[in-house]
Design a protein around this motif. Structure first.
Motif, PDB file in Angstrom:
ATOM      1  N   GLU A 181       0.836  -1.195   0.000  1.00 44.44           N
ATOM      2  CA  GLU A 181       0.000   0.000   0.000  1.00 44.44           C
ATOM      3  C   GLU A 181       0.870   1.244   0.000  1.00 44.44           C
ATOM      4  OE1 GLU A 181      -1.410   1.107   4.342  1.00 44.44           O
ATOM      5  OE2 GLU A 181      -1.609  -1.067   4.025  1.00 44.44           O
ATOM      6  N   THR A 183       0.387   5.602   0.840  1.00 43.95           N
ATOM      7  CA  THR A 183      -0.465   6.714   1.266  1.00 43.95           C
ATOM      8  C   THR A 183       0.314   8.015   1.172  1.00 43.95           C
ATOM      9  OG1 THR A 183      -1.767   5.337   2.786  1.00 43.95           O
ATOM     10  CG2 THR A 183      -1.808   7.714   3.167  1.00 43.95           C
ATOM     11  N   THR A 184      -0.306   9.018   0.568  1.00 46.10           N
ATOM     12  CA  THR A 184       0.291  10.344   0.522  1.00 46.10           C
ATOM     13  C   THR A 184      -0.814  11.382   0.558  1.00 46.10           C
ATOM     14  OG1 THR A 184       1.796  11.817  -0.672  1.00 46.10           O
ATOM     15  CG2 THR A 184       0.351  10.463  -2.016  1.00 46.10           C
ATOM     16  N   HIS A 187      -4.425  10.254   1.191  1.00 43.14           N
ATOM     17  CA  HIS A 187      -5.122   9.380   0.249  1.00 43.14           C
ATOM     18  C   HIS A 187      -4.313   8.107   0.040  1.00 43.14           C
ATOM     19  CE1 HIS A 187      -6.834  13.365  -0.583  1.00 43.14           C
ATOM     20  NE2 HIS A 187      -7.930  12.708  -0.880  1.00 43.14           N
ATOM     21  N   SER A 188      -5.002   6.971   0.043  1.00 41.24           N
ATOM     22  CA  SER A 188      -4.329   5.670   0.040  1.00 41.24           C
ATOM     23  C   SER A 188      -4.597   4.869  -1.227  1.00 41.24           C
ATOM     24  CB  SER A 188      -4.765   4.849   1.258  1.00 41.24           C
ATOM     25  OG  SER A 188      -4.377   5.497   2.462  1.00 41.24           O
ATOM     26  N   LEU A 190      -4.071   0.785  -2.592  1.00 41.56           N
ATOM     27  CA  LEU A 190      -3.748  -0.616  -2.298  1.00 41.56           C
ATOM     28  C   LEU A 190      -3.394  -1.311  -3.612  1.00 41.56           C
ATOM     29  CD1 LEU A 190      -6.664  -1.449   0.179  1.00 41.56           C
ATOM     30  CD2 LEU A 190      -4.292  -0.965   0.760  1.00 41.56           C
ATOM     31  N   ARG A 221      -7.271  -3.807   5.422  1.00 44.15           N
ATOM     32  CA  ARG A 221      -6.719  -2.511   5.037  1.00 44.15           C
ATOM     33  C   ARG A 221      -7.790  -1.584   4.462  1.00 44.15           C
ATOM     34  NH1 ARG A 221      -3.999  -1.159   8.108  1.00 44.15           N
ATOM     35  NH2 ARG A 221      -3.007   0.469   6.846  1.00 44.15           N
ATOM     36  N   LEU A 225      -8.324   1.977   6.193  1.00 41.83           N
ATOM     37  CA  LEU A 225      -7.923   3.164   5.440  1.00 41.83           C
ATOM     38  C   LEU A 225      -9.090   3.993   4.916  1.00 41.83           C
ATOM     39  CD1 LEU A 225      -5.010   1.589   3.365  1.00 41.83           C
ATOM     40  CD2 LEU A 225      -4.783   3.178   5.289  1.00 41.83           C
ATOM     41  N   LEU A 232     -10.780   5.899  -2.129  1.00 39.35           N
ATOM     42  CA  LEU A 232      -9.765   4.885  -1.848  1.00 39.35           C
ATOM     43  C   LEU A 232      -9.483   4.178  -3.161  1.00 39.35           C
ATOM     44  CD1 LEU A 232      -8.065   3.276   0.248  1.00 39.35           C
ATOM     45  CD2 LEU A 232     -10.004   1.715   0.452  1.00 39.35           C
TER      46      LEU A 232
END
Length: 352
Positions: A181, A183-184, A187-188, A190, A221, A225, A232
Protein backbone atom coordinates in the motif's frame (compact mmCIF):
# COMPACT_ATOMS: atom_id res chain seq x y z
CA UNK A 1 -12.14 95.51 38.94
CA UNK A 2 -8.49 95.74 39.76
CA UNK A 3 -5.84 94.35 37.42
CA UNK A 4 -4.94 91.60 39.91
CA UNK A 5 -8.59 90.53 40.24
CA UNK A 6 -8.99 90.46 36.44
CA UNK A 7 -5.95 88.15 36.03
CA UNK A 8 -7.32 85.85 38.78
CA UNK A 9 -10.64 85.74 36.91
CA UNK A 10 -8.96 84.74 33.65
CA UNK A 11 -6.98 82.00 35.39
CA UNK A 12 -10.20 80.56 36.90
CA UNK A 13 -11.91 80.49 33.48
CA UNK A 14 -8.86 78.78 31.92
CA UNK A 15 -8.76 76.11 34.61
CA UNK A 16 -12.46 75.45 34.12
CA UNK A 17 -12.01 75.05 30.36
CA UNK A 18 -9.10 72.62 30.84
CA UNK A 19 -11.22 70.56 33.23
CA UNK A 20 -14.15 70.45 30.83
CA UNK A 21 -11.85 69.45 27.97
CA UNK A 22 -10.37 66.57 29.99
CA UNK A 23 -13.84 65.37 31.01
CA UNK A 24 -15.09 65.50 27.41
CA UNK A 25 -12.01 63.55 26.26
CA UNK A 26 -12.60 60.82 28.84
CA UNK A 27 -16.26 60.50 27.82
CA UNK A 28 -15.32 60.11 24.15
CA UNK A 29 -12.63 57.54 24.98
CA UNK A 30 -15.04 55.52 27.11
CA UNK A 31 -17.67 55.56 24.38
CA UNK A 32 -15.14 54.48 21.70
CA UNK A 33 -13.75 51.63 23.81
CA UNK A 34 -17.26 50.44 24.62
CA UNK A 35 -18.23 50.28 20.94
CA UNK A 36 -14.95 48.52 20.03
CA UNK A 37 -15.56 45.86 22.66
CA UNK A 38 -19.08 45.42 21.34
CA UNK A 39 -17.76 44.86 17.80
CA UNK A 40 -15.17 42.29 18.88
CA UNK A 41 -17.62 40.44 21.09
CA UNK A 42 -20.76 40.36 19.02
CA UNK A 43 -20.26 41.59 15.46
CA UNK A 44 -18.18 39.39 13.10
CA UNK A 45 -15.42 40.97 11.04
CA UNK A 46 -16.30 40.40 7.39
CA UNK A 47 -12.66 39.75 6.48
CA UNK A 48 -12.44 36.92 9.04
CA UNK A 49 -15.76 35.24 8.16
CA UNK A 50 -15.47 31.45 7.61
CA UNK A 51 -15.64 30.19 4.04
CA UNK A 52 -18.73 28.42 2.84
CA UNK A 53 -18.34 24.72 1.91
CA UNK A 54 -18.29 25.63 -1.81
CA UNK A 55 -15.59 28.25 -1.27
CA UNK A 56 -13.43 25.78 0.66
CA UNK A 57 -13.19 23.43 -2.34
CA UNK A 58 -9.72 23.93 -3.77
CA UNK A 59 -9.36 24.47 -7.49
CA UNK A 60 -6.07 22.56 -7.31
CA UNK A 61 -5.92 18.75 -6.95
CA UNK A 62 -5.29 17.42 -3.45
CA UNK A 63 -3.29 14.51 -4.83
CA UNK A 64 -2.31 13.38 -8.35
CA UNK A 65 -0.55 10.33 -9.77
CA UNK A 66 0.13 8.31 -12.92
CA UNK A 67 -0.77 4.66 -13.56
CA UNK A 68 1.48 2.85 -16.06
CA UNK A 69 0.48 -0.68 -16.94
CA UNK A 70 1.90 -3.44 -19.13
CA UNK A 71 5.36 -2.01 -19.74
CA UNK A 72 6.67 -5.38 -21.03
CA UNK A 73 10.23 -4.13 -20.91
CA UNK A 74 12.65 -6.54 -22.56
CA UNK A 75 16.01 -6.30 -24.23
CA UNK A 76 14.50 -8.38 -27.04
CA UNK A 77 12.05 -5.62 -28.03
CA UNK A 78 13.65 -2.14 -28.21
CA UNK A 79 10.22 -0.59 -28.79
CA UNK A 80 9.19 -1.38 -25.22
CA UNK A 81 12.30 0.40 -23.95
CA UNK A 82 11.62 3.42 -26.16
CA UNK A 83 7.99 3.65 -25.02
CA UNK A 84 8.79 3.43 -21.31
CA UNK A 85 11.32 6.21 -21.77
CA UNK A 86 8.64 8.29 -23.51
CA UNK A 87 6.32 7.74 -20.55
CA UNK A 88 8.93 8.60 -17.93
CA UNK A 89 10.08 11.64 -19.93
CA UNK A 90 6.48 12.84 -19.88
CA UNK A 91 6.05 12.14 -16.16
CA UNK A 92 9.23 13.98 -15.16
CA UNK A 93 8.47 17.02 -17.36
CA UNK A 94 4.73 16.99 -16.74
CA UNK A 95 3.02 20.37 -16.41
CA UNK A 96 1.23 19.53 -13.18
CA UNK A 97 1.75 17.77 -9.85
CA UNK A 98 2.76 14.10 -9.79
CA UNK A 99 2.81 12.65 -6.28
CA UNK A 100 3.40 9.01 -7.25
CA UNK A 101 3.66 6.50 -10.09
CA UNK A 102 1.85 3.14 -9.98
CA UNK A 103 3.15 0.28 -12.16
CA UNK A 104 0.29 -2.21 -12.42
CA UNK A 105 1.82 -5.46 -13.59
CA UNK A 106 3.68 -6.94 -16.55
CA UNK A 107 6.61 -4.69 -15.76
CA UNK A 108 8.87 -6.97 -17.79
CA UNK A 109 8.11 -9.32 -20.63
CA UNK A 110 9.67 -12.45 -19.13
CA UNK A 111 10.49 -11.70 -15.49
CA UNK A 112 14.10 -12.73 -16.09
CA UNK A 113 17.11 -11.16 -14.46
CA UNK A 114 18.05 -9.71 -17.84
CA UNK A 115 14.69 -7.94 -18.22
CA UNK A 116 14.77 -6.56 -14.68
CA UNK A 117 18.27 -5.27 -15.31
CA UNK A 118 16.96 -3.45 -18.39
CA UNK A 119 14.09 -1.99 -16.37
CA UNK A 120 16.49 -0.83 -13.67
CA UNK A 121 18.77 0.91 -16.16
CA UNK A 122 15.79 2.87 -17.54
CA UNK A 123 14.25 3.87 -14.20
CA UNK A 124 17.61 4.96 -12.79
CA UNK A 125 17.89 7.62 -15.50
CA UNK A 126 14.92 9.56 -14.10
CA UNK A 127 14.22 11.50 -10.92
CA UNK A 128 10.77 10.14 -10.13
CA UNK A 129 8.25 10.54 -7.31
CA UNK A 130 7.58 7.39 -5.22
CA UNK A 131 7.09 4.38 -7.50
CA UNK A 132 4.93 1.42 -6.40
CA UNK A 133 4.09 -1.75 -8.29
CA UNK A 134 2.29 -5.09 -8.32
CA UNK A 135 2.93 -8.27 -10.29
CA UNK A 136 1.29 -9.39 -13.51
CA UNK A 137 1.33 -12.76 -15.23
CA UNK A 138 4.33 -11.87 -17.45
CA UNK A 139 6.40 -11.17 -14.35
CA UNK A 140 6.25 -14.96 -13.80
CA UNK A 141 7.33 -15.87 -17.33
CA UNK A 142 10.90 -16.73 -16.39
CA UNK A 143 9.86 -20.41 -16.23
CA UNK A 144 9.48 -20.38 -20.03
CA UNK A 145 13.04 -19.05 -20.59
CA UNK A 146 16.10 -21.29 -20.76
CA UNK A 147 19.70 -20.48 -19.83
CA UNK A 148 20.31 -19.00 -23.30
CA UNK A 149 17.50 -16.49 -22.65
CA UNK A 150 15.38 -18.17 -25.33
CA UNK A 151 11.74 -19.30 -25.11
CA UNK A 152 11.75 -23.03 -24.35
CA UNK A 153 8.22 -24.18 -23.60
CA UNK A 154 9.16 -27.86 -23.82
CA UNK A 155 11.66 -27.53 -20.97
CA UNK A 156 9.34 -25.54 -18.69
CA UNK A 157 10.07 -24.67 -15.89
CA UNK A 158 13.67 -24.53 -17.12
CA UNK A 159 15.00 -24.91 -13.60
CA UNK A 160 12.95 -21.91 -12.41
CA UNK A 161 10.06 -21.56 -9.95
CA UNK A 162 7.20 -19.15 -9.27
CA UNK A 163 8.86 -18.47 -5.92
CA UNK A 164 11.96 -17.24 -7.73
CA UNK A 165 9.81 -14.79 -9.70
CA UNK A 166 8.24 -13.43 -6.53
CA UNK A 167 11.66 -12.98 -4.92
CA UNK A 168 12.97 -11.21 -8.01
CA UNK A 169 10.08 -8.75 -7.86
CA UNK A 170 10.44 -8.13 -4.11
CA UNK A 171 14.18 -7.64 -4.40
CA UNK A 172 13.77 -5.10 -7.20
CA UNK A 173 11.36 -2.92 -5.18
CA UNK A 174 12.60 -3.71 -1.68
CA UNK A 175 9.27 -5.21 -0.61
CA UNK A 176 8.61 -7.72 2.14
CA UNK A 177 5.39 -8.84 0.43
CA UNK A 178 4.28 -8.65 -3.19
CA UNK A 179 1.04 -6.87 -2.20
CA UNK A 180 1.41 -3.49 -0.55
CA UNK A 181 0.00 0.00 0.00
CA UNK A 182 0.97 3.63 -0.46
CA UNK A 183 -0.47 6.71 1.27
CA UNK A 184 0.29 10.34 0.52
CA UNK A 185 -1.53 13.57 1.38
CA UNK A 186 -4.21 11.60 3.23
CA UNK A 187 -5.12 9.38 0.25
CA UNK A 188 -4.33 5.67 0.04
CA UNK A 189 -3.66 3.18 -2.75
CA UNK A 190 -3.75 -0.62 -2.30
CA UNK A 191 -1.87 -2.79 -4.79
CA UNK A 192 -2.91 -6.45 -5.02
CA UNK A 193 -0.53 -8.93 -6.65
CA UNK A 194 -0.86 -12.24 -8.43
CA UNK A 195 0.68 -14.76 -6.04
CA UNK A 196 1.22 -17.85 -8.18
CA UNK A 197 1.56 -18.99 -11.75
CA UNK A 198 1.40 -22.31 -13.60
CA UNK A 199 4.54 -23.82 -12.09
CA UNK A 200 2.82 -23.91 -8.68
CA UNK A 201 -0.85 -23.80 -9.75
CA UNK A 202 -1.38 -24.99 -13.34
CA UNK A 203 -5.13 -24.36 -13.01
CA UNK A 204 -4.75 -20.55 -12.74
CA UNK A 205 -3.50 -20.17 -16.33
CA UNK A 206 -2.96 -16.45 -16.90
CA UNK A 207 -5.35 -15.52 -14.10
CA UNK A 208 -4.65 -13.63 -10.86
CA UNK A 209 -4.79 -15.92 -7.83
CA UNK A 210 -4.83 -14.25 -4.40
CA UNK A 211 -4.24 -16.24 -1.20
CA UNK A 212 -6.45 -16.26 1.91
CA UNK A 213 -3.73 -14.18 3.57
CA UNK A 214 -3.82 -11.51 0.87
CA UNK A 215 -7.62 -11.40 0.81
CA UNK A 216 -7.73 -11.00 4.61
CA UNK A 217 -5.11 -8.26 4.41
CA UNK A 218 -7.13 -6.56 1.68
CA UNK A 219 -10.33 -6.60 3.75
CA UNK A 220 -8.56 -5.30 6.86
CA UNK A 221 -6.72 -2.51 5.04
CA UNK A 222 -9.85 -1.30 3.21
CA UNK A 223 -11.66 -1.05 6.54
CA UNK A 224 -8.73 0.70 8.23
CA UNK A 225 -7.92 3.16 5.44
CA UNK A 226 -11.37 4.10 4.16
CA UNK A 227 -12.54 7.60 5.10
CA UNK A 228 -16.14 8.66 4.33
CA UNK A 229 -16.26 11.29 1.62
CA UNK A 230 -12.75 10.47 0.40
CA UNK A 231 -11.68 8.12 -2.39
CA UNK A 232 -9.76 4.88 -1.85
CA UNK A 233 -7.81 3.41 -4.76
CA UNK A 234 -7.15 -0.26 -5.57
CA UNK A 235 -4.73 -1.55 -8.23
CA UNK A 236 -4.92 -5.02 -9.78
CA UNK A 237 -3.37 -6.40 -12.95
CA UNK A 238 -6.00 -8.74 -14.40
CA UNK A 239 -9.56 -7.43 -14.91
CA UNK A 240 -12.68 -8.67 -13.16
CA UNK A 241 -15.05 -11.22 -14.75
CA UNK A 242 -18.79 -10.46 -15.08
CA UNK A 243 -20.62 -9.65 -11.84
CA UNK A 244 -21.73 -12.73 -9.88
CA UNK A 245 -18.93 -14.98 -11.13
CA UNK A 246 -15.40 -15.89 -10.17
CA UNK A 247 -12.72 -15.47 -12.80
CA UNK A 248 -10.42 -17.83 -14.63
CA UNK A 249 -7.48 -17.40 -16.96
CA UNK A 250 -6.77 -13.73 -17.79
CA UNK A 251 -9.09 -12.58 -14.97
CA UNK A 252 -9.09 -11.92 -11.24
CA UNK A 253 -9.99 -15.38 -9.91
CA UNK A 254 -11.51 -14.69 -6.48
CA UNK A 255 -13.73 -11.97 -7.92
CA UNK A 256 -16.87 -12.54 -5.83
CA UNK A 257 -14.92 -12.16 -2.58
CA UNK A 258 -13.14 -9.12 -4.00
CA UNK A 259 -16.44 -7.42 -4.86
CA UNK A 260 -17.97 -8.37 -1.51
CA UNK A 261 -15.05 -6.75 0.31
CA UNK A 262 -15.65 -3.43 -1.44
CA UNK A 263 -19.46 -3.47 -1.38
CA UNK A 264 -19.96 -1.58 1.94
CA UNK A 265 -17.83 1.36 0.86
CA UNK A 266 -18.54 4.37 -1.34
CA UNK A 267 -15.93 6.15 -3.45
CA UNK A 268 -13.67 3.16 -4.19
CA UNK A 269 -11.78 3.30 -7.50
CA UNK A 270 -10.35 0.08 -8.97
CA UNK A 271 -7.82 0.13 -11.83
CA UNK A 272 -6.61 -2.87 -13.81
CA UNK A 273 -4.40 -3.48 -16.83
CA UNK A 274 -3.72 -6.67 -18.81
CA UNK A 275 -6.06 -5.98 -21.76
CA UNK A 276 -3.71 -3.47 -23.47
CA UNK A 277 -6.75 -1.93 -25.19
CA UNK A 278 -6.23 1.38 -26.98
CA UNK A 279 -8.28 4.19 -25.40
CA UNK A 280 -9.29 5.24 -28.92
CA UNK A 281 -10.61 1.97 -30.35
CA UNK A 282 -14.15 2.20 -28.96
CA UNK A 283 -13.92 -0.43 -26.26
CA UNK A 284 -15.32 0.61 -22.84
CA UNK A 285 -12.69 1.54 -20.28
CA UNK A 286 -14.98 2.53 -17.38
CA UNK A 287 -17.68 0.47 -15.68
CA UNK A 288 -19.65 1.58 -12.63
CA UNK A 289 -20.47 -1.09 -10.07
CA UNK A 290 -20.65 -0.50 -6.32
CA UNK A 291 -17.17 0.91 -7.05
CA UNK A 292 -15.69 2.65 -10.08
CA UNK A 293 -13.80 0.21 -12.33
CA UNK A 294 -11.27 1.41 -14.93
CA UNK A 295 -9.32 -0.59 -17.53
CA UNK A 296 -5.96 0.97 -18.31
CA UNK A 297 -4.27 0.75 -21.70
CA UNK A 298 -0.61 -0.26 -22.15
CA UNK A 299 2.68 1.60 -22.25
CA UNK A 300 4.66 -1.12 -24.02
CA UNK A 301 2.14 -2.69 -26.41
CA UNK A 302 -1.12 -0.85 -27.07
CA UNK A 303 -3.61 -3.08 -28.91
CA UNK A 304 -6.68 -2.56 -31.09
CA UNK A 305 -10.11 -4.20 -30.63
CA UNK A 306 -8.82 -7.42 -32.22
CA UNK A 307 -5.86 -7.45 -29.78
CA UNK A 308 -3.42 -6.61 -32.56
CA UNK A 309 -0.60 -4.11 -32.20
CA UNK A 310 -1.85 -2.01 -35.07
CA UNK A 311 -0.57 1.38 -33.86
CA UNK A 312 2.97 0.41 -32.96
CA UNK A 313 3.98 3.88 -31.81
CA UNK A 314 1.24 4.38 -29.21
CA UNK A 315 2.11 4.32 -25.51
CA UNK A 316 -0.77 5.03 -23.13
CA UNK A 317 -1.51 5.35 -19.44
CA UNK A 318 -3.74 7.10 -16.90
CA UNK A 319 -3.42 10.31 -14.91
CA UNK A 320 -5.55 10.57 -11.75
CA UNK A 321 -6.41 13.83 -9.97
CA UNK A 322 -8.12 13.90 -6.57
CA UNK A 323 -10.19 16.94 -5.62
CA UNK A 324 -12.28 17.63 -2.53
CA UNK A 325 -15.51 16.75 -4.33
CA UNK A 326 -14.48 14.61 -7.31
CA UNK A 327 -11.88 12.35 -8.93
CA UNK A 328 -10.77 13.05 -12.49
CA UNK A 329 -9.35 10.18 -14.57
CA UNK A 330 -7.69 10.99 -17.90
CA UNK A 331 -6.04 8.83 -20.53
CA UNK A 332 -2.60 10.00 -21.61
CA UNK A 333 -0.73 9.42 -24.87
CA UNK A 334 2.92 9.46 -23.89
CA UNK A 335 4.32 9.40 -27.42
CA UNK A 336 3.15 12.98 -28.06
CA UNK A 337 2.43 14.10 -24.48
CA UNK A 338 -1.27 14.77 -24.95
CA UNK A 339 -4.46 13.82 -23.15
CA UNK A 340 -6.88 11.52 -24.97
CA UNK A 341 -10.33 12.98 -25.53
CA UNK A 342 -11.98 9.53 -25.56
CA UNK A 343 -10.62 8.80 -22.07
CA UNK A 344 -11.79 11.61 -19.82
CA UNK A 345 -13.95 10.94 -16.76
CA UNK A 346 -14.98 13.14 -13.84
CA UNK A 347 -16.57 11.20 -10.97
CA UNK A 348 -18.34 13.08 -8.20
CA UNK A 349 -17.53 11.81 -4.70
CA UNK A 350 -20.44 10.73 -2.52
CA UNK A 351 -20.38 12.55 0.77
CA UNK A 352 -20.69 10.77 4.10
Amino acid sequence: MTRRAFIRYLLMIGAALVGLSALFSQLLKKKFLSEEALVSAGTPDASAAPESPLESLSTEPLMSYFILSDLHVTAGDPQTIKKLRQALDDVTHFDGPVDAVMLTGDLTDTGTERDYKELRSIVNDYKLPPVYANMGNHDYYTIWINKANSWDQGAMPNGKTDAMSREQFKKFFGYEKIYNEFTTKGHSILLLSQEAYVQEKPEVGEGAWYSDEQMSWFKERVKALYQPGRPLFVMTHQPLPPVGTDGGSHQLIRAMQFRETLKPYKNVFVFCGHRHQDFQNGTPHYVQESFHFFHNSSVGRTLNRAYQQEAKNKAQGIYVQVYANKVVVRGREFSNRTFIAEANWSIDLQQA
